[in-house]
Write an enzyme that holds these catalytic residues in place. Sequence first.
Site, PDB file in Angstrom:
ATOM      1  N   GLY A  39      57.113  44.279  41.233  1.00 48.42           N
ATOM      2  CA  GLY A  39      58.424  44.380  40.956  1.00 48.42           C
ATOM      3  C   GLY A  39      58.815  44.367  39.387  1.00 48.42           C
ATOM      4  N   ILE A  91      65.063  49.417  47.906  1.00 48.31           N
ATOM      5  CA  ILE A  91      65.324  50.699  47.096  1.00 48.31           C
ATOM      6  C   ILE A  91      67.104  50.854  47.745  1.00 48.31           C
ATOM      7  CG2 ILE A  91      65.002  53.164  47.021  1.00 48.31           C
ATOM      8  CD1 ILE A  91      62.875  51.160  46.088  1.00 48.31           C
ATOM      9  N   THR A  92      67.773  50.975  46.667  1.00 51.09           N
ATOM     10  CA  THR A  92      69.408  51.125  46.764  1.00 51.09           C
ATOM     11  C   THR A  92      69.425  52.775  47.483  1.00 51.09           C
ATOM     12  OG1 THR A  92      69.596  49.652  45.213  1.00 51.09           O
ATOM     13  CG2 THR A  92      71.555  50.830  45.634  1.00 51.09           C
ATOM     14  N   ARG A  97      69.657  48.257  30.052  1.00 55.31           N
ATOM     15  CA  ARG A  97      69.915  46.845  29.565  1.00 55.31           C
ATOM     16  C   ARG A  97      71.388  46.425  29.360  1.00 55.31           C
ATOM     17  NH1 ARG A  97      64.619  47.374  26.333  1.00 55.31           N
ATOM     18  NH2 ARG A  97      63.101  47.159  27.837  1.00 55.31           N
ATOM     19  N   ARG A 100      98.455  25.553  37.720  1.00 60.08           N
ATOM     20  CA  ARG A 100      97.773  24.472  38.558  1.00 60.08           C
ATOM     21  C   ARG A 100      98.063  23.139  37.929  1.00 60.08           C
ATOM     22  NH1 ARG A 100      97.252  23.122  43.878  1.00 60.08           N
ATOM     23  NH2 ARG A 100      95.451  21.734  44.117  1.00 60.08           N
ATOM     24  N   GLU A 130      66.472  44.991  37.742  1.00 61.72           N
ATOM     25  CA  GLU A 130      66.277  45.928  36.358  1.00 61.72           C
ATOM     26  C   GLU A 130      65.636  44.967  35.445  1.00 61.72           C
ATOM     27  OE1 GLU A 130      67.834  49.270  35.259  1.00 61.72           O
ATOM     28  OE2 GLU A 130      69.074  49.575  37.185  1.00 61.72           O
TER      29      GLU A 130
HETATM   30  C1  LIG Z   1      70.145  44.623  44.897  1.00 61.90           C
HETATM   31  C2  LIG Z   1      68.782  44.952  44.484  1.00 61.90           C
HETATM   32  C3  LIG Z   1      68.580  46.483  44.157  1.00 61.90           C
HETATM   33  C4  LIG Z   1      67.567  46.893  43.813  1.00 61.90           C
HETATM   34  N1  LIG Z   1      67.446  48.380  43.881  1.00 61.90           N
HETATM   35  C5  LIG Z   1      66.304  48.886  43.384  1.00 61.90           C
HETATM   36  C6  LIG Z   1      66.008  50.456  43.377  1.00 61.90           C
HETATM   37  O1  LIG Z   1      67.056  51.227  43.552  1.00 61.90           O
HETATM   38  N2  LIG Z   1      64.802  50.828  42.945  1.00 61.90           N
HETATM   39  C7  LIG Z   1      63.806  50.379  42.530  1.00 61.90           C
HETATM   40  O2  LIG Z   1      62.996  50.796  42.447  1.00 61.90           O
HETATM   41  N3  LIG Z   1      63.991  48.870  42.592  1.00 61.90           N
HETATM   42  C8  LIG Z   1      65.152  48.174  42.888  1.00 61.90           C
HETATM   43  N4  LIG Z   1      65.425  46.943  42.993  1.00 61.90           N
HETATM   44  C9  LIG Z   1      64.038  45.951  42.611  1.00 61.90           C
HETATM   45  C10 LIG Z   1      64.344  45.051  41.111  1.00 61.90           C
HETATM   46  O3  LIG Z   1      64.333  45.980  40.165  1.00 61.90           O
HETATM   47  C11 LIG Z   1      63.509  43.971  41.337  1.00 61.90           C
HETATM   48  O4  LIG Z   1      63.906  43.008  42.194  1.00 61.90           O
HETATM   49  C12 LIG Z   1      63.191  43.332  39.950  1.00 61.90           C
HETATM   50  O5  LIG Z   1      62.480  44.253  39.211  1.00 61.90           O
HETATM   51  C13 LIG Z   1      62.395  42.120  40.141  1.00 61.90           C
HETATM   52  O6  LIG Z   1      60.936  42.470  40.861  1.00 61.90           O
HETATM   53  P1  LIG Z   1      60.810  41.366  42.259  1.00 61.90           P
HETATM   54  O7  LIG Z   1      61.881  41.133  42.828  1.00 61.90           O
HETATM   55  O8  LIG Z   1      59.407  41.742  42.853  1.00 61.90           O
HETATM   56  O9  LIG Z   1      60.498  40.016  41.493  1.00 61.90           O
HETATM   57  P2  LIG Z   1      58.982  39.517  40.728  1.00 61.90           P
HETATM   58  O10 LIG Z   1      58.333  40.434  39.945  1.00 61.90           O
HETATM   59  O11 LIG Z   1      58.169  38.969  42.073  1.00 61.90           O
HETATM   60  O12 LIG Z   1      59.250  38.230  39.762  1.00 61.90           O
HETATM   61  C14 LIG Z   1      59.907  37.152  40.218  1.00 61.90           C
HETATM   62  C15 LIG Z   1      60.344  36.255  39.207  1.00 61.90           C
HETATM   63  O13 LIG Z   1      59.192  35.729  38.664  1.00 61.90           O
HETATM   64  C16 LIG Z   1      59.462  35.667  37.199  1.00 61.90           C
HETATM   65  N5  LIG Z   1      58.660  36.329  36.227  1.00 61.90           N
HETATM   66  C17 LIG Z   1      58.248  37.599  36.774  1.00 61.90           C
HETATM   67  N6  LIG Z   1      57.423  38.176  35.701  1.00 61.90           N
HETATM   68  C18 LIG Z   1      57.536  37.103  34.770  1.00 61.90           C
HETATM   69  C19 LIG Z   1      56.847  36.873  33.541  1.00 61.90           C
HETATM   70  N7  LIG Z   1      56.149  38.109  32.790  1.00 61.90           N
HETATM   71  N8  LIG Z   1      57.213  35.974  32.677  1.00 61.90           N
HETATM   72  C20 LIG Z   1      58.054  34.917  33.200  1.00 61.90           C
HETATM   73  N9  LIG Z   1      58.667  34.910  34.480  1.00 61.90           N
HETATM   74  C21 LIG Z   1      58.419  36.013  34.993  1.00 61.90           C
HETATM   75  C22 LIG Z   1      61.049  35.878  37.064  1.00 61.90           C
HETATM   76  O14 LIG Z   1      61.877  34.681  37.024  1.00 61.90           O
HETATM   77  C23 LIG Z   1      61.401  36.771  38.145  1.00 61.90           C
HETATM   78  O15 LIG Z   1      62.587  36.698  38.818  1.00 61.90           O
HETATM   79  C24 LIG Z   1      66.502  46.292  43.403  1.00 61.90           C
HETATM   80  C25 LIG Z   1      66.518  44.957  43.762  1.00 61.90           C
HETATM   81  C26 LIG Z   1      67.534  44.422  44.357  1.00 61.90           C
HETATM   82  C27 LIG Z   1      67.667  42.980  44.524  1.00 61.90           C
END
Ligand SMILES: Cc1cc2nc3c(=O)[nH]c(=O)nc-3n(C[C@H](O)[C@H](O)[C@H](O)COP(=O)(O)OP(=O)(O)OC[C@H]3O[C@@H](n4cnc5c(N)ncnc54)[C@H](O)[C@@H]3O)c2cc1C
Length: 384
Positions: free
Chosen positions: A134, A160-161, A245, A270, A365
């Site tokens: 992610g 994936i959206t 960003r 209020r 993102e």
């Molecule tokens: C509604 C929604 C729409 C999305 N749409 C798309 C899309 O269209 N296409 C696509 O490809 N992706 C999409 N995503 C994926 C999104 O970009 C990822 O969820 C995001 O990049 C985080 O990845 P992850 O959920 O795997 O979290 P992880 O990578 O598992 O991270 C989990 C948590 O660990 C912590 N963390 C991670 N790395 C570090 C670090 N280096 N240092 C400190 N803390 C850290 C942070 O708190 C993070 O929130 C979408 C997600 C959502 C929820």
Amino acid sequence: MDFELPEELRLLKNTVRNFVDRELIPIEMEAMDGHRMRADVRAGLEKKAQALGLWHLDVPVEYGGAGLGLLGLVTVWEEISRTIAMPPRGPSVFGPDIRPILFTLNPEQQQKYLYPVLRGEKNTAFAQTEPDAGADPGSMRSTAVRQGDWYIINGYKRFITAADTADFLQVVAATDRAKGSRGGLSMFLVDCDSPGLKIVRSSTTMMGDVVWELAFDDVRVPVENLIGNEGDGMRAAQSWITAGRLYQACRGLGVAQRSIEMATSYAQQRVTFGQKLADRQAVQFMVSDSYMEHRMTQLLVYNVAARTDAGVASRHESFMAKIQGTELGFRVADRCMQIHGGLGLLNEMPIAKMWRDARSFMITEGPVEVMRSVLARDIFRQAN
Ligand SMILES: Cc1cc2nc3c(=O)[nH]c(=O)nc-3n(C[C@H](O)[C@H](O)[C@H](O)COP(=O)(O)OP(=O)(O)OC[C@H]3O[C@@H](n4cnc5c(N)ncnc54)[C@H](O)[C@@H]3O)c2cc1C
């Protein structure tokens, strides 16, 4: 040094603000059909937006768009983010949602993929995230292996959206897993009717978005569908990174702005224990802190946008803008919810949705912790 927006952007910002106030806010509680804007509502709004010249604002002039720079775009993004009628991860009513990478396609790819999107004939989605990759795309497991004139893609994507309505995907896959994000990832245009590509399941988020999981089982993609060169995938995926960003920061700015408007209006009406909420110091401090933090973040966002338009590298500042903007949105929406008491928790008010959306911007993102740690790494490197 001038900290004001140029006159033409002030006018644009006002036009979008009026559009949001008159056309979107009044219908925001009924505009959605599930997680998408109702088709009849969208069609009417698109016509009105076109009549006002609010169309294809982010599309370069040579492709028939307005070619707005980043400073112009942030003023628009801020304003549209004041309403929950404009979903943060869907197409806006100002034209299809187009990742700038599509403007870098070669002429043949543009004919097949970009122009149909610009004309509204095809939809696309971006597929990078995986169960094990992610925030850290370099650890991606999906692979694309070249065999003659084809790449064979195997792997699994999640979150994936808009995959359900997409005609083609921009897929990031590893062409060299050992290199990871340092030249080992590539991006491909993949038709959604390709044999072996399957939508596995959907999930609904607390914001109401629906995201999809996709399986790639020996999906054959012609070599001419590679975007740029092999190994350029990370750069391609990040080509929108500063704008992305700032977009997230603006979503936070817009939520904060609307929250301040709602909180001040409610606090002046209020009455509790014989006094207006607006006369209570606890509430006044929430409002003044929100106002101050919003203005500081807005200046930072404008500064990064103006610097980027001027070709000045603004990597650090773009991290700071994303962190500040997204955290601001959530903090101020939370205060607005608190000031509204129980009303703030009702789904018939926009506050709860704003609060949930704002929370999500701190993760999607690029989570804020990743921004902070890259920023810290650069700061330590500079200090040495
Ligand atoms: C509604 C929604 C729409 C999305 N749409 C798309 C899309 O269209 N296409 C696509 O490809 N992706 C999409 N995503 C994926 C999104 O970009 C990822 O969820 C995001 O990049 C985080 O990845 P992850 O959920 O795997 O979290 P992880 O990578 O598992 O991270 C989990 C948590 O660990 C912590 N963390 C991670 N790395 C570090 C670090 N280096 N240092 C400190 N803390 C850290 C942070 O708190 C993070 O929130 C979408 C997600 C959502 C929820």
